[in-house]
Every structure is written in C-alpha cells, then in structure tokens.
Design an enzyme around this catalytic site. Sequence first.
Site, mmCIF file in Angstrom:
data_model
loop_
_atom_site.group_PDB
_atom_site.id
_atom_site.type_symbol
_atom_site.label_atom_id
_atom_site.label_comp_id
_atom_site.label_asym_id
_atom_site.label_seq_id
_atom_site.Cartn_x
_atom_site.Cartn_y
_atom_site.Cartn_z
ATOM 1 N N SER A 1 4.064 -4.508 -0.470
ATOM 2 C CA SER A 1 3.906 -5.506 0.216
ATOM 3 C C SER A 1 4.861 -5.685 1.134
ATOM 4 C CB SER A 1 3.506 -6.982 -0.689
ATOM 5 O OG SER A 1 2.546 -6.646 -1.613
ATOM 6 N N ASP B 1 -1.828 6.334 -6.573
ATOM 7 C CA ASP B 1 -1.778 4.935 -6.987
ATOM 8 C C ASP B 1 -2.993 4.286 -7.594
ATOM 9 O OD1 ASP B 1 0.021 2.890 -7.380
ATOM 10 O OD2 ASP B 1 -0.225 1.890 -5.489
ATOM 11 N N SER C 1 -3.078 5.119 -2.420
ATOM 12 C CA SER C 1 -4.080 4.285 -3.112
ATOM 13 C C SER C 1 -5.601 4.759 -2.689
ATOM 14 C CB SER C 1 -3.615 2.719 -2.993
ATOM 15 O OG SER C 1 -4.335 2.451 -1.610
ATOM 16 N N ASN D 1 7.564 0.186 -7.611
ATOM 17 C CA ASN D 1 6.501 0.252 -6.590
ATOM 18 C C ASN D 1 6.468 -0.797 -5.767
ATOM 19 O OD1 ASN D 1 5.435 2.424 -8.384
ATOM 20 N ND2 ASN D 1 3.392 1.535 -8.419
ATOM 21 N N HIS E 1 5.015 -1.994 -11.450
ATOM 22 C CA HIS E 1 4.212 -2.125 -10.264
ATOM 23 C C HIS E 1 4.642 -3.681 -9.898
ATOM 24 C CE1 HIS E 1 1.073 0.973 -10.187
ATOM 25 N NE2 HIS E 1 1.987 1.407 -11.249
ATOM 26 N N GLY E 2 4.035 -4.020 -8.758
ATOM 27 C CA GLY E 2 4.126 -5.352 -8.240
ATOM 28 C C GLY E 2 5.507 -5.759 -7.813
ATOM 29 N N ASP F 1 -5.659 4.669 -13.701
ATOM 30 C CA ASP F 1 -5.447 3.078 -14.340
ATOM 31 C C ASP F 1 -6.771 2.740 -14.878
ATOM 32 O OD1 ASP F 1 -5.079 0.462 -14.372
ATOM 33 O OD2 ASP F 1 -4.555 -0.319 -12.507
ATOM 34 N N GLU G 1 -1.546 2.922 -17.169
ATOM 35 C CA GLU G 1 -0.963 1.613 -17.219
ATOM 36 C C GLU G 1 -1.778 1.054 -18.682
ATOM 37 O OE1 GLU G 1 -1.117 -0.641 -13.645
ATOM 38 O OE2 GLU G 1 -1.917 -2.490 -14.761
HETATM 39 P P1 13P Z 1 3.672 -4.942 -4.408
HETATM 40 O O1 13P Z 1 2.418 -5.671 -3.935
HETATM 41 O O2 13P Z 1 4.414 -5.883 -5.038
HETATM 42 O O3 13P Z 1 4.196 -4.300 -3.140
HETATM 43 O O4 13P Z 1 3.417 -3.797 -5.495
HETATM 44 C C1 13P Z 1 2.946 -2.724 -5.151
HETATM 45 C C2 13P Z 1 2.456 -1.763 -6.055
HETATM 46 O O5 13P Z 1 2.345 -1.894 -7.177
HETATM 47 C C3 13P Z 1 1.696 -0.587 -5.785
HETATM 48 O O6 13P Z 1 1.099 0.309 -6.806
HETATM 49 O O1 G3H Z 2 -1.483 -1.632 -5.927
HETATM 50 C C1 G3H Z 2 -1.598 -2.089 -4.617
HETATM 51 C C2 G3H Z 2 -1.102 -1.446 -3.420
HETATM 52 O O2 G3H Z 2 -0.314 -2.496 -2.864
HETATM 53 C C3 G3H Z 2 -2.130 -0.686 -3.017
HETATM 54 O O3 G3H Z 2 -2.965 -1.666 -2.111
HETATM 55 O O4 G3H Z 2 -5.099 -0.986 -2.759
HETATM 56 O O5 G3H Z 2 -4.818 -2.422 -0.671
HETATM 57 O O6 G3H Z 2 -4.033 0.044 -0.563
HETATM 58 P P1 G3H Z 2 -4.427 -1.215 -1.464
HETATM 59 ZN ZN ZN Z 3 0.513 -1.167 -8.391
#
Ligand code: 13P
Ligand code: G3H
Ligand code: ZN
Length: 310
Positions: free
Chosen positions: A258, A82, A50, A255, A212-213, A104, A134
């Site tokens: 967390s 990302d 990221s 993805n 994602h997520g 994004d 996205e």
């Molecule tokens: P999580 O927060 O659910 O792990 O999602 C990560 C993500 O989408 C990174 O782009």
């Molecule tokens: O998309 C979110 C990812 O968990 C990356 O998080 O921007 O804190 O590194 P971050």
């Molecule tokens: Zn994401």
Amino acid sequence: MPLVGTKEMFARANKEGYAVGAFNVNDMEIVQGIVDAAKEEKAPLILQVSAGARKYARQGYLIHLVQAAIEDSGLPIVLHLDHGEDFEICKACVDGGFSSVMIDASRLPFEENIAETKKVVDYAHSKGVVVEAELGKLAGIEDAVNVTAADAKFTNPDQAVEFVSKTGIDSLAVAIGTSHGAYKFKGEARLDFERLQQIMDKLPKGYPLVLHGASSVPQELVAKCNQYGGKMPGAQGVPEDFLRKAAGMGVAKINIDSDLRLAMTATIREVFSKTPEEFDPRKYLGPARDAIKAVVKNKIKNVLGCSGKA
Ligand code: 13P
Ligand code: G3H
Ligand code: ZN
C-alpha cells in the site's frame, strides 16, 4: 546471479535482528523504484507478485523484469508469489521459475488448510522452491474486542506449531492485528505482540515468521494525495515503531504494498495537478518511480534494519 530462496536470507536476518522487506511489484517503474533503493542500500530483497499483478502484467513480463533487476543490481533477490490461493497458481509459479511461493489457504478450515498447504510444499520442495503459508486471518485490532472472535481470527500459537510441523512450510504468516490496505485501524493502532511472542516461543528457535499488511501509510503521502484531488480520509497504517519492534523480535519478512501505491498515486496526482498540459507518461511515471524509491529506502534504513546486509 540467479534468483535466490529465503532460507539463508531469513536465517541471517533472525541471527542479526533485522527483517527483509517484501515489496509487491506490478510494473517496470515499481520494480525499478524498489530495486534502485535496495541497490543503494545494499539490502537483500524480496519482490512479490500477487495473483492480481500476475493477471495485470502477465507472469512472463514480471519474471523478466525481475531478472533484469538482478543483472542490474547484483543483489540477492527472491521472486515470490504473494497469496497464492490454490495449488494450481503455486504450481504455475514454481514451473515459471519463482524461487518462493505463498499458499494462502487460510480461508479454509484448519485441516483443509493443512492438506492444501502440504500439497504445495511437496511439489515446491521437489523443485527446490520454498513455501510460505498463513494461519489465522488478517483483521483490524478493533475486531478483538470480543476475545473469542479474536482467537478465531488471530493466529493460535498451538495451532501454529501443529501447522508448521504437519505441512513442512519454510515460513509462517501470522495474524496479530495487521490488515491489508490503507485503512488498518479505526482508533489507536494496536498489535498483539504478546501473541507474536507466544508463537515464537512455541516454534523452533529462529523459525521465520512473516508480517503481512505492514504498510505504515505515511500521513504526508495521504495529505499529498488528498491535496491534489485524492479522497483517502482516515487512512492509517502500522506505526513504524511497531515494525521496528517486530523486526527486532525476529519477524523475518515484512510485506509492503500500500505504501508504494500511495507514493505512486500521490506523485502522479501532483504532476497532473501542477502541469495539466503534460501528457508524456515518462513525466509522471519517472517521478512516481523516484517516490517509490524514497519510500523503500526509508523502510530499509529506518524500519527493517537491513541496510548493508545483501
Ligand atoms: P499492505 O497493504 O499493508 O501494504 O500489505 C501488503 C501485503 O501484505 C502483501 O501481501
Ligand atoms: O496482499 C495484498 C497485496 O497488497 C496485493 O494486492 O491483490 O490487489 O495485487 P492485489
Ligand atoms: Zn498480504
């Protein structure tokens, strides 16, 4: 073996009904935990960085860690940006050697999202790099009580077709009810699978979609974190069954970040709590790396279905 792109990886995943895991990396222990799991499972792998990770660890360090991971594992690995928020960060990653970038621009109005995304596609493709983008915004399903509001946030299937054809992107991240972080649902977890199916039906057959997520926020890790001094009341993720269903339906990339954070933090908290005299970082970063490996192994084997697909 050099870094690989996602084209063949996604085509095979779609054909064989599994998803490839995309895991966020921020430091050496996280890279090693993920790669050790993928190596044992012989799984294809996407390591993603990221903007925050890039700032924290610095791009050059992360690129070299990923190159070391390729040499060590012999796996096909994609290095992916990302949530790149604009053309500049995407260009910096393409120029730095990433094999895949995400633009994004989903915060922008539809036409502006198309224009910014197309600019990235033109540049990245000229250098042989694939692009994810996205459409829609990730949000909790509780926001879908008002259907009009839901439509404004979740991916609109007709717009998805227009977006893909006007931008030329290689994969599309869709919003169907997941959200980033460890607090995804207030009540019962729900995803809009109907919408996912509609998007798939309208796009060319086998078009790669991205979720994602997708952390499942394992409750045993939340409990462990809380037991050793953490404070994460009500943390909840996407049930693993939902992810298996999405992978089986044809979502190509899932993805996860967390869950890795949670595994790492819960483990470090436990070590600190049980052995407060310890001050050698290897004594807590080592177990944290093992915990990440265990989480990733479980995803690959039991959720994504990509064991043995490298
Ligand atoms: P999580 O927060 O659910 O792990 O999602 C990560 C993500 O989408 C990174 O782009
Ligand atoms: O998309 C979110 C990812 O968990 C990356 O998080 O921007 O804190 O590194 P971050
Ligand atoms: Zn994401």
